[in-house]
Write an enzyme that holds these catalytic residues in place. Structure first.
Site, mmCIF file in Angstrom:
data_model
loop_
_atom_site.group_PDB
_atom_site.id
_atom_site.type_symbol
_atom_site.label_atom_id
_atom_site.label_comp_id
_atom_site.label_asym_id
_atom_site.label_seq_id
_atom_site.Cartn_x
_atom_site.Cartn_y
_atom_site.Cartn_z
ATOM 1 N N ALA A 83 -1.131 -33.106 29.378
ATOM 2 C CA ALA A 83 -1.705 -32.936 28.034
ATOM 3 C C ALA A 83 -3.246 -32.015 28.533
ATOM 4 O O ALA A 83 -3.597 -31.048 27.731
ATOM 5 C CB ALA A 83 -2.281 -34.051 27.542
ATOM 6 N N TYR A 84 -3.849 -32.281 29.534
ATOM 7 C CA TYR A 84 -4.888 -31.516 29.929
ATOM 8 C C TYR A 84 -4.469 -30.049 30.179
ATOM 9 O O TYR A 84 -5.120 -29.128 29.854
ATOM 10 C CB TYR A 84 -5.428 -31.940 31.101
ATOM 11 C CG TYR A 84 -6.726 -31.081 31.760
ATOM 12 C CD1 TYR A 84 -7.815 -31.272 31.129
ATOM 13 C CD2 TYR A 84 -6.571 -30.434 33.081
ATOM 14 C CE1 TYR A 84 -8.889 -30.176 31.565
ATOM 15 C CE2 TYR A 84 -7.596 -29.691 33.691
ATOM 16 C CZ TYR A 84 -8.616 -29.476 32.919
ATOM 17 O OH TYR A 84 -9.792 -28.913 33.523
ATOM 18 N N SER A 85 -3.190 -29.685 30.743
ATOM 19 C CA SER A 85 -2.812 -28.414 31.069
ATOM 20 C C SER A 85 -2.781 -27.713 29.721
ATOM 21 O O SER A 85 -3.147 -26.471 29.532
ATOM 22 C CB SER A 85 -1.378 -28.461 31.817
ATOM 23 O OG SER A 85 -1.089 -27.028 31.940
ATOM 24 N N SER A 87 -3.959 -28.168 26.811
ATOM 25 C CA SER A 87 -5.352 -27.833 26.347
ATOM 26 C C SER A 87 -6.072 -26.730 26.888
ATOM 27 O O SER A 87 -6.812 -25.709 26.159
ATOM 28 C CB SER A 87 -6.378 -29.173 26.468
ATOM 29 O OG SER A 87 -7.022 -29.404 27.524
ATOM 30 N N LYS A 88 -6.129 -26.630 28.138
ATOM 31 C CA LYS A 88 -6.641 -25.235 28.947
ATOM 32 C C LYS A 88 -5.758 -24.279 28.717
ATOM 33 O O LYS A 88 -6.536 -23.220 28.498
ATOM 34 C CB LYS A 88 -6.732 -25.754 30.366
ATOM 35 C CG LYS A 88 -7.663 -27.116 30.806
ATOM 36 C CD LYS A 88 -8.929 -27.002 30.018
ATOM 37 C CE LYS A 88 -9.959 -26.027 30.511
ATOM 38 N NZ LYS A 88 -11.274 -26.395 30.066
#
Length: 215
Positions: A83-85, A87-88
């Site tokens: 999920a972080y990947s 978003s970035k």
């Protein structure tokens, strides 16, 4: 506004959470919030012939390397890193699509740059990460693979102030694994420039935020 530096972020949120608007928390904070803020301030940035600096992360290379359009909120299969990947990556795609739209509209006075801080000893993981992420990062800070927060800010300052930079680029540390070291033009992998995905993400972002960019 001479430079809007879009640095606010959360990372490695261990369990799926939603913002009050119903977005997965990392996508909502790291992408939709910046998409909306830059749009609301765009007229003032344009008046100053200013810059928009998107602070990305090497995390864009983790996970799916694309946008999970069929489940952007991770209703199933949530993973903190994935999920972080996303978003970035969404942040970067926003910046590169904005570059294209500014060029098409003839609004070349506003420059858009993308950078990342490498591996820097900030409070990011301790603020939003889970116990395992915190432990791993704490151990990393004891190695040469992590630099100071001050050095992590150098790419942002460079993109906000220095002349002669390329817009379709990713700036950050150029040393070991591009985690640390002198600041310069780094590796930009092609999945961050997938035009079809960028265009679709832009339309979805306008619908999600209820904001249409004045371009």
């Amino acid at each position: 506004i001479d430079a809007l530096i879009q640095n606010a972020a959360i990372a490695q949120v261990p369990t799926r959470q939603l913002t009050k608007d119903g977005f997965e928390s990392q996508l909502g904070t790291n992408h939709y919030g910046h998409f909306l803020l830059a749009g609301l301030l765009f007229d003032r940035i344009e008046e100053s012939a200013g810059r928009i600096v998107v602070v990305a992360s090497l995390g864009y290379n983790m996970g799916l390397k694309t946008i999970k359009f069929d489940d952007m909120n991770w209703d199933s299969g949530y993973g903190a890193n994935a999920a972080y990947s996303q978003s970035k990556l969404a942040q970067m795609m926003f910046a590169y699509e904005l570059q294209d739209r500014l060029a098409a509209a003839g609004k070349t006075s506003v420059e858009v740059y993308v950078c990342h801080p490498g591996s820097s000893a900030t409070s990011l993981i301790n603020t939003s990460g889970g116990p395992l992420s915190k432990l791993i990062f704490r151990l990393m800070t004891m190695t040469p693979m992590v630099q100071s927060a001050e050095k992590g800010a150098y790419p942002e300052v460079m993109c906000a102030t220095e002349d002669g930079l390329l817009q379709r680029a990713l700036y950050g540390p150029t040393g070991r694994m591009e985690f640390v070291g002198p600041v310069g033009k780094g590796t930009l992998n092609p999945h961050a420039n997938d035009k079809a995905v960028m265009t679709r993400l832009w339309s979805i972002s306008e619908a999600a935020t209820g904001f249409t960019w004045p371009l």
